[in-house]
Design a protein around this motif. Structure first.
Motif, PDB file in Angstrom:
ATOM      1  N   UNK A 385      42.810  36.409  43.295  1.00 55.84           N
ATOM      2  CA  UNK A 385      42.351  35.971  41.760  1.00 55.84           C
ATOM      3  C   UNK A 385      40.728  36.287  41.878  1.00 55.84           C
ATOM      4  N   UNK A 386      40.141  36.208  42.892  1.00 57.49           N
ATOM      5  CA  UNK A 386      38.620  36.366  43.132  1.00 57.49           C
ATOM      6  C   UNK A 386      38.378  37.790  43.136  1.00 57.49           C
ATOM      7  N   UNK A 387      39.291  38.505  43.646  1.00 56.99           N
ATOM      8  CA  UNK A 387      38.859  39.956  43.942  1.00 56.99           C
ATOM      9  C   UNK A 387      39.244  40.393  42.222  1.00 56.99           C
ATOM     10  N   UNK A 388      40.249  40.088  41.647  1.00 60.95           N
ATOM     11  CA  UNK A 388      40.306  40.818  40.265  1.00 60.95           C
ATOM     12  C   UNK A 388      39.055  39.962  39.420  1.00 60.95           C
ATOM     13  N   UNK A 389      38.687  38.912  39.496  1.00 60.51           N
ATOM     14  CA  UNK A 389      37.526  38.360  38.785  1.00 60.51           C
ATOM     15  C   UNK A 389      36.245  39.052  38.909  1.00 60.51           C
ATOM     16  N   UNK A 391      35.788  42.163  40.604  1.00 60.04           N
ATOM     17  CA  UNK A 391      36.014  43.687  39.947  1.00 60.04           C
ATOM     18  C   UNK A 391      35.376  43.519  38.589  1.00 60.04           C
ATOM     19  N   UNK A 392      35.701  42.673  37.713  1.00 59.98           N
ATOM     20  CA  UNK A 392      35.352  42.853  36.337  1.00 59.98           C
ATOM     21  C   UNK A 392      33.858  42.232  36.281  1.00 59.98           C
ATOM     22  N   UNK A 393      33.414  41.303  36.874  1.00 63.15           N
ATOM     23  CA  UNK A 393      32.190  41.083  36.979  1.00 63.15           C
ATOM     24  C   UNK A 393      31.225  41.823  37.497  1.00 63.15           C
ATOM     25  N   UNK A 394      31.496  42.624  38.436  1.00 66.51           N
ATOM     26  CA  UNK A 394      30.555  43.557  39.061  1.00 66.51           C
ATOM     27  C   UNK A 394      30.503  44.609  38.076  1.00 66.51           C
ATOM     28  N   UNK A 395      31.300  45.349  37.728  1.00 64.40           N
ATOM     29  CA  UNK A 395      31.381  46.695  36.811  1.00 64.40           C
ATOM     30  C   UNK A 395      30.900  46.129  35.500  1.00 64.40           C
ATOM     31  N   UNK A 396      31.022  45.040  34.960  1.00 66.21           N
ATOM     32  CA  UNK A 396      30.189  44.593  33.607  1.00 66.21           C
ATOM     33  C   UNK A 396      28.831  44.500  33.907  1.00 66.21           C
ATOM     34  N   UNK A 477      31.433  48.812  47.705  1.00 63.25           N
ATOM     35  CA  UNK A 477      30.320  48.061  47.173  1.00 63.25           C
ATOM     36  C   UNK A 477      29.749  47.033  48.009  1.00 63.25           C
ATOM     37  N   UNK A 478      28.422  47.186  48.537  1.00 59.19           N
ATOM     38  CA  UNK A 478      27.855  46.361  49.819  1.00 59.19           C
ATOM     39  C   UNK A 478      28.035  44.997  49.612  1.00 59.19           C
ATOM     40  N   UNK A 479      27.561  44.312  48.043  1.00 57.25           N
ATOM     41  CA  UNK A 479      27.873  42.956  47.922  1.00 57.25           C
ATOM     42  C   UNK A 479      28.939  42.339  47.129  1.00 57.25           C
ATOM     43  N   UNK A 480      30.169  43.198  47.392  1.00 57.78           N
ATOM     44  CA  UNK A 480      31.189  42.821  46.665  1.00 57.78           C
ATOM     45  C   UNK A 480      31.797  41.635  47.382  1.00 57.78           C
ATOM     46  N   UNK A 481      32.197  41.614  48.775  1.00 58.54           N
ATOM     47  CA  UNK A 481      32.674  40.200  49.344  1.00 58.54           C
ATOM     48  C   UNK A 481      31.756  39.008  49.071  1.00 58.54           C
ATOM     49  N   UNK A 482      30.389  39.247  48.861  1.00 55.24           N
ATOM     50  CA  UNK A 482      29.593  38.094  48.377  1.00 55.24           C
ATOM     51  C   UNK A 482      29.673  37.514  47.279  1.00 55.24           C
TER      52      UNK A 482
END
Length: 511
Positions: A385-389, A391-396, A477-482
């Protein structure tokens, strides 16, 4: 599904009453038919099968005949001829080729109505429950790759067999087929090595296969098979099909389209722009890593409610519970959180319930007789669920958008169909927005395949969609895991993003 006007689909059945040959008009049988079509269809090619049937069929039918025309992606072909008027019996087929299940629909091409719908398990499962195992099985081995291709075709043949049993209509009576599937599934269908989908530089064999004769692929249909094209290795035709179904590419308002599975795919945009991304989400929602997880089939717990400390469950098929599926997992976690059984980090609060026990050296909650949901199960779900959320947060964030800028938020796929909105919002799987803006279109991949089958002009629209779409690979994306770390909390590290959940927690004395 009914359309306002007769669909302009991938096939046509036309009844003709032609003047028989005479000494004054001794044109060939083929030319006699083709010139009757030329005004509306220009030059139509004639298959060898039809050529062999012209005589004596036309004479015996007194030149009252029905023609089947199929579209090959560029022009019309005469694929079959029948005596008399059979134009009312005109069928097509559409499918969503998933890694676990193959869903198909028999469609009346005259009316657009769905006459039959069913799904079967993908026979590829014999070569691995997960896609990666199948990819490695077929890697650099033509013989094993052929086994997977044949298993894929056999899945379709099983579906056609069930269709004939249920309706009396066989695959041979269908004209054309449209398929929506991810990039790996399409590689397997065409007998292509799919290792390129998984490995850098992700230059796959094809993202845009041509239309192929059904018989050449091993299908009994009379016409052609068209597969939705993909945008990238992890953004396939199933997502493009969903975009076509929801029509987010046509509207003024900005929409979000999210499909969560083993991979998460996301598209944000409107008629002016489309930005897409994909990345690994995790198999937790498919029950793949949950110890007592299972598919949504008889025996699976699909709904959970906790009242007065007691767990109430609903089981598919109204039988004894054997495990828990995706919708049940989300329900269970939401209910445990709202009842204080787990904290914001997803950790069990042992003293909160007698149902929380130490099992096999690990804390777990008993949700059914002898069925436990373990701490590690929660952790796997939170990653998904964190990965899905994220994705949305980063792209927006990249687009400079906030949730208030979004008109519609689509959550597609089986999980979007069966997971309750409230439970999904409570655990942070869905954003906390007005419920009428959160739309769950179900199997949009299959619905988009049907729409394409009935409206062949959409093929050109899809080409334009692909041209204007910008693609992001989230794994790069560099900071995606963060960013994911903040989204692993329930519902989120920042509770103010979830006002309705915050209100519930305060009401229950948990905040």
């Amino acid at each position: 599904m009914e359309t306002a006007k007769k669909p302009e689909g991938w096939s046509r059945k036309i009844y003709l009453e032609l003047t028989p040959p005479s000494q004054e008009d001794n044109a060939s049988d083929q030319e006699r038919i083709l010139r009757a079509l030329r005004g509306e269809y220009r030059e139509v090619s004639c298959s060898l099968l039809v050529l062999k049937k012209l005589y004596p069929l036309c004479c015996q039918a007194d030149w009252k005949i029905t023609l089947l025309l199929v579209w090959n992606g560029k022009s019309w072909e005469l694929a079959d001829i029948e005596p008399g008027d059979t134009s009312g019996e005109h069928y097509g087929f559409c499918t969503d080729l998933g890694s676990t299940t193959l869903a198909g629909e028999l469609v009346d091409m005259n009316t657009g109505k769905v006459l039959w719908q069913k799904s079967v398990f993908n026979h590829q499962i014999a070569y691995g429950e997960d896609i990666l195992t199948r990819i490695f099985y077929g890697k650099d081995n033509p013989q094993k790759l052929e086994e997977i291709r044949k298993a894929t075709v056999d899945s379709f043949l099983e579906l056609f067999e069930k269709m004939e049993q249920d309706t009396g209509i066989s695959g041979e009576q269908c004209a054309s087929m449209v398929i929506a599937g991810n990039t790996t599934m399409m590689h397997f269908l065409y007998g292509l090595d799919a290792f390129c989908v998984f490995s850098a530089p992700y230059a796959v064999c094809t993202l845009k296969p041509d239309c192929y004769r059904a018989v050449d692929l091993g299908f009994p249909l009379k016409g052609y098979v068209y597969a939705y094209p993909g945008q990238a290795n992890y953004l396939g035709g199933d997502i493009l099909s969903g975009i076509v179904e929801t029509e987010i590419y046509k509207g003024e308002e900005i929409s979000v389209f999210l499909d969560i599975g083993t991979n998460g795919e996301l598209v944000i945009g409107n008629k002016d722009f489309l930005v897409a991304g994909a990345g690994a989400a995790g198999p937790a929602l498919e029950g793949g890593v949950v110890k007592t997880g299972m598919r949504a089939e008889p025996g699976a717990v699909d709904q959970v409610h906790i009242e007065n400390g007691q767990v109430q469950i609903h089981v598919i098929g109204e039988r004894a519970p054997a495990g828990i599926c995706g919708s049940g997992i989300v329900d269970l976690l939401a209910e445990m959180f709202l009842n204080g059984w787990i904290d914001v980090r997803g950790r069990y609060v042992e003293e909160a319930s007698e149902k929380i026990l130490e099992v096999e050296g690990e804390l777990a909650a008993e949700y059914g007789p002898g069925l436990f949901f373990f701490q590690k199960d929660i952790e796997e779900f939170l990653k998904t669920k964190a990965a899905a959320g994220t994705m949305v947060e980063y792209m927006m964030g990249e687009l400079g958008l906030e949730m208030k800028d979004i008109g519609r938020f689509y959550v597609a796929g089986a999980f979007g169909t069966h997971i309750s909105k409230e439970a999904g919002i409570t655990v942070g799987l869905y954003p906390d927005i007005p419920r009428d803006r959160l739309l769950l279109p179900g199997n949009s991949s299959l619905a988009g395949a049907r729409k394409m089958l009935l409206h062949k002009e959409i093929k050109e629209e899809v080409e334009k969609i692909l041209d204007k779409m910008t693609y992001i690979q989230f794994g790069a994306v560099d900071n995606f895991l963060h960013l994911m770390v903040a989204a692993e909390a329930i519902p989120h590290t920042d509770i103010h993003r979830y006002p309705t959940v915050e209100k519930q927690l305060k009401k229950r004395g948990l905040l």
